[in-house]
Motif scaffolding. Structure first.
Motif, short mmCIF file in Angstrom:
data_model
loop_
_atom_site.label_atom_id
_atom_site.label_comp_id
_atom_site.label_asym_id
_atom_site.label_seq_id
_atom_site.Cartn_x
_atom_site.Cartn_y
_atom_site.Cartn_z
N THR A 74 3.01 -1.26 -0.35
CA THR A 74 2.06 -1.58 0.61
C THR A 74 2.46 -0.45 1.86
N PRO A 75 4.03 -0.25 2.04
CA PRO A 75 4.50 0.53 3.33
C PRO A 75 4.24 2.23 2.57
N ILE A 76 4.22 2.28 1.49
CA ILE A 76 4.06 3.79 0.75
C ILE A 76 2.72 4.23 1.22
N LEU A 77 1.72 3.37 0.93
CA LEU A 77 0.23 3.75 1.04
C LEU A 77 0.16 3.87 2.56
N GLY A 78 0.50 2.69 3.43
CA GLY A 78 0.45 3.00 4.87
C GLY A 78 1.04 4.10 5.34
N ILE A 79 2.14 4.67 5.05
CA ILE A 79 2.75 5.96 5.48
C ILE A 79 1.84 7.08 5.26
N LEU A 80 1.28 7.05 4.07
CA LEU A 80 0.13 8.20 3.72
C LEU A 80 -0.86 8.29 4.63
#
Length: 399
Positions: A74-80
């Motif tokens: 979830t945060p990986i996608l969000g950071i991108l």
């Protein structure tokens, strides 16, 4: 007349693209991202279809220069997505103005927490992933990655209307003078928990979802992240920002009908749309395109269709659901569809409602089924969540 809040940046990743440009290309080409499950080992992998982001966690970690297996998806996608939005807005110093982050999520770090659940009482090797379960942890990780860890940071989790409410709160905070700039949207990944939960509700489809079709079988879950940068008029003027569009109106209501179902007559949806029109200072006739919630479940499409008829009467505008492209991305759905709405404004297009064949017997509403070019000045986007939480956003080309 209400002054809109400027949108100066957009970023996203979904099943149909790794950035905004790729998403738009897929929308125009009618390219769906729905497929069989490939990245989650579940007993349901051959029973349902989903909208997966193509890249693996390992590939995304390398792209972001993250240590392996430190963040959930979830945060990986969000950071991108957040970084793309800031880059498009031309923001190099995020602390130059009072800036906040408002992110919607339902899953949070569930994908990693469930992976290490059985280790919980045995060892503390993956304790960080257990602690990362809650929704706020994902938001904080995104905030840290974009340099906002000491700013106003909050999480909204109102099911499938989360990102819409994040956008609404961000716009209100700028209007009130609390903040000058807000990064708004959401991020959600696929997990066994959501797959099992929606399977239990018996609203998942074993084929491509078909919004507003009489023979619709249910939704396809999806994963995505989408963020928009909202900025005050002062920043736009001082920094000579290019404005992509405006958040013109917003409304939130609850039809208080059922924990997971909308009322059959769309009471909450009607109230949300009416509130959005009031905030925008517009009449229903001003809407050129409706990006519908359109989950392809029996309940939602009936409820939303009746709500559209109650609000627009015999003059329902061109409408379509884009969930046949991405799947239902839960908390981030409204963020994805906000960006799609702005792209519709920029390019003067109405996206086709994929997989539609037969009108519903309850009414004679037919979504747009082919790509349509037309002048679009104002778009209405609906997002309805469990618990009856209904939200509507109105976007426009002009303030």
């Amino acid at each position: 007349m209400n002054q809109g809040i400027a949108i100066t940046g957009m970023g996203m990743i979904s099943a149909i693209g790794n950035n905004v440009a790729e998403n738009y290309a897929s929308l125009i080409a009618g390219k769906s991202g729905i497929s069989k499950i490939t990245k989650i080992k579940t007993v349901h992998e051959n029973e349902i279809m989903v909208g997966e982001v193509a890249a693996t966690n390992e590939e995304l970690e390398q792209q972001l220069n993250l240590k392996p297996n430190t963040y959930s998806r979830t945060p990986i996608l969000g950071i991108l997505a957040a970084r793309e939005a800031l880059q498009q807005a031309g923001i190099t110093d995020i602390s130059s103005y009072r800036t906040g982050l408002i992110s919607g999520t339902t899953v949070g770090g569930m994908d990693k927490a469930e992976q290490y659940f059985y280790d919980y009482f045995e060892r503390d090797t993956h304790w960080a992933h257990i602690n990362g379960l809650h929704a706020g942890d994902s938001t904080q990780k995104i905030a840290e990655a974009i340099g906002l860890e000491k700013s106003f940071v909050t999480t909204i989790s109102t099911a499938c209307s989360s990102a819409a409410n994040a956008i609404m709160l961000g716009a209100r905070m700028i209007k009130s003078g609390e903040l000058e700039r807000v990064v708004v949207g959401g991020s959600d990944c696929l997990s066994k928990f959501t797959i099992n939960g929606f399977k239990t509700l018996m609203i998942l489809s074993d084929t491509y979802n078909s919004p507003f079709d009489e023979d619709r079988k249910g939704l396809n879950l999806g994963e995505a992240a989408a963020f928009l940068v909202l900025e005050s008029d002062d920043i736009v003027a001082k920094e000579n920002r290019k404005v992509l569009g405006y958040v013109k109106g917003y409304g939130n209501a609850n039809d208080a009908f059922h924990q997971t179902a909308s009322s059959e007559n769309g009471d909450g949806a009607v109230l949300a749309m009416e509130k959005a029109f009031k905030v925008a200072g517009l009449a229903p006739a001003a809407i050129d395109y409706v990006n519908a919630h359109g989950t392809a479940t029996p309940n939602n499409d009936l409820s939303e269709g009746r709500a559209l008829q109650r609000v627009f009467g015999e003059n329902v505008p061109d409408f379509s659901s884009t969930k046949a492209y991405t799947g239902h991305t839960l908390a981030v759905a409204a963020g994805v569809e906000a960006i799609y709405s702005i792209l519709a404004l920029q390019h003067n297009v109405v996206y086709p409602n994929l997989n539609f064949k037969t009108p519903m017997k309850e009414f004679n509403l037919v979504p747009q089924t082919e790509l349509k070019k037309k002048e679009i000045k104002t778009v209405l986007s609906n997002s309805f969540g469990f618990g009856g939480n209904c939200s509507t956003l109105i976007f426009s080309k002009e303030a």
